[in-house]
Design an enzyme around this catalytic site. Structure first.
Site, PDB file in Angstrom:
ATOM      1  CE  LYS A 148      -3.670  -2.362   2.330  1.00 55.79           C
ATOM      2  NZ  LYS A 148      -3.116  -3.778   2.520  1.00 55.79           N
ATOM      3  NE  ARG A 149       6.261   0.499   1.396  1.00 55.87           N
ATOM      4  CZ  ARG A 149       6.229   0.008   2.454  1.00 55.87           C
ATOM      5  NH1 ARG A 149       4.915   0.128   2.967  1.00 55.87           N
ATOM      6  NH2 ARG A 149       6.984  -0.930   2.912  1.00 55.87           N
TER       7      ARG A 149
END
EC number: 4.1.1.23
Length: 270
Positions: free
Chosen positions: A89-90
């Site tokens: 989830k960068r």
């Protein structure tokens, strides 16, 4: 090999849309067992029944300085014919985003990664430029708080649209390398169905089955494309911890096989 090609080959090999989440929780694992050994036994037991594995990086970061080594060795242990998705989830800008992309897609050599679109295209571009990797953009997530932002209405191309709809449309526009997919939760069936009808060619990474309450039958009916494909069905706790103690690996194998077979039962209409 392109991500979609590898996904299709893995799915055909094991007749599976199932993706097992490798989220080692010391509170639930057998007493005295290391996270690496736990992962190895889970992978060995479940590999015949899955198309791949989703690795939630938070569980490894929580292990401290040894976490990255465990993460790296876990990735190496996964059979290369199966897909590996880093659930990271960068989402950041400039060199930070480039560094995240290198760490996950070069150093770990994962086949795919989850990313957050909140900072816009320039935060995702370093990932998207890895043309052979699968880049899954958070669109409509399975948690209760998803409505706080994702269901807000905004002006887009002269119409009032939900924010998740804008994200999906942007993802489709950015998909020039055919390597972008969407994360859509199994707890959002009406919206899942709508998105699949609009975007039949995008792969969907679908969490929320099991502990979060997502319905498997509805997910297959609403989340797969007209050929019963392009849905990656994620399950973690219900498989990893199906049994406790020394029988955990056997329990995981049985749970994975049962879920794989249940998915295929619902795919029969295709």
């Amino acid at each position: 090999m392109k991500f979609l090609e590898k996904l299709k080959q893995a799915g055909n090999r094991n007749k599976s849309l199932l993706c097992v989440g490798l989220d080692p929780d010391p509170k639930l694992m057998p007493v005295g067992m290391s996270a690496l050994e736990f992962n190895r036994e889970i992978i060995e037991a479940t590999a015949p029944f899955v198309c791949g594995y989703k690795i939630n990086l938070a569980f490894y970061e929580a292990l401290g300085k040894q976490g990255w080594e465990i993460l790296s060795e876990t990735c190496e242990f996964i059979p290369r014919e199966l897909i590996t998705i880093a659930d990271a989830k960068r989402g950041d800008i400039g060199n930070t985003s480039k560094a995240y992309a290198r760490a996950i897609l070069d150093e770990l050599d994962c086949d795919g990664v989850t990313v957050s679109p909140y900072l816009g295209y320039d935060s995702l571009e370093p990932f998207i430029e890895y043309q052979d990797k699968g880049i899954f953009i958070l669109c409509l997530t399975s948690n209760q708080g998803s409505t706080d932002f994702q269901m807000l209405k905004t002006e887009y191309l002269g119409q009032k649209r939900f924010l998740y709809e804008v994200v999906a449309d942007k993802a489709s526009l950015w998909n020039r390398y055919e390597n972008i997919g969407l994360v859509v939760g199994a707890t959002q069936q009406e919206e899942l169905k709508k998105l699949r009808l609009i975007y039949p060619k995008l792969p969907f990474l679908i969490p929320g089955i099991g502990a979060q309450g997502g319905d498997l039958k509805a997910t297959i009916e609403n989340g797969t494309n007209p050929n019963g494909e392009l849905a990656i069905i994620c399950a973690s706790r219900g498989i990893l911890y199906a049994r406790s103690g020394s029988e955990f690996a056997q329990g995981a194998a049985e749970a994975a096989e049962q879920m794989r077979d249940a998915i295929n039962h619902y795919r029969k209409r295709f």
